[in-house]
Motif scaffolding. Structure first.
Motif: not given
Length: 122
Positions: A1-25
């Protein structure tokens, strides 16, 4: 799955859990996130509008107690997919009939007799 697809679904509010972030954000998707986004992409690939996917995601994110409504969303979409498949199958049958006509005419040597619109002069 491409990073673009992942971010698209996240921006669209379709990811049901908060996405973790690394120390580098940087985003760090978990296997559960990827499985969920796969569900979303499959729903989308079968013609479910983003609005419908969003509604389903909202129900899932809300937690238990709305399973009947989730089921209704999925059953309604399934009915639409089945209708779409039936239409595609009918269209495929027409294409297959046309292919059979062309093969038969080519084998008979009279393919030049197949109907084609003629332009009228003028």
């Amino acid at each position: 799955m491409s990073a673009h697809t992942l971010r698209y679904y996240e921006r669209a509010g379709l990811v049901v859990t908060p996405v973790d972030r690394t120390h580098g954000n940087r985003r760090r998707y978990r296997a559960l996130d990827l499985k969920w986004i796969t569900v979303c992409t499959r729903l989308r690939a079968t013609g479910m509008p983003i609005k419908g996917i969003r509604r389903y995601a909202e129900l899932v994110a809300a937690g238990g107690g709305n399973e009947v409504e989730r089921l209704q969303v999925l059953e309604s979409h399934r009915d639409q997919v089945l209708a779409d498949l039936a239409e595609l199958q009918e269209n495929l049958r027409l294409i297959d009939r046309k292919i059979d006509v062309y093969r038969g005419r080519l084998a008979a040597g009279d393919a030049d007799q197949l109907w084609a619109p003629h332009r009228t002069p003028g």
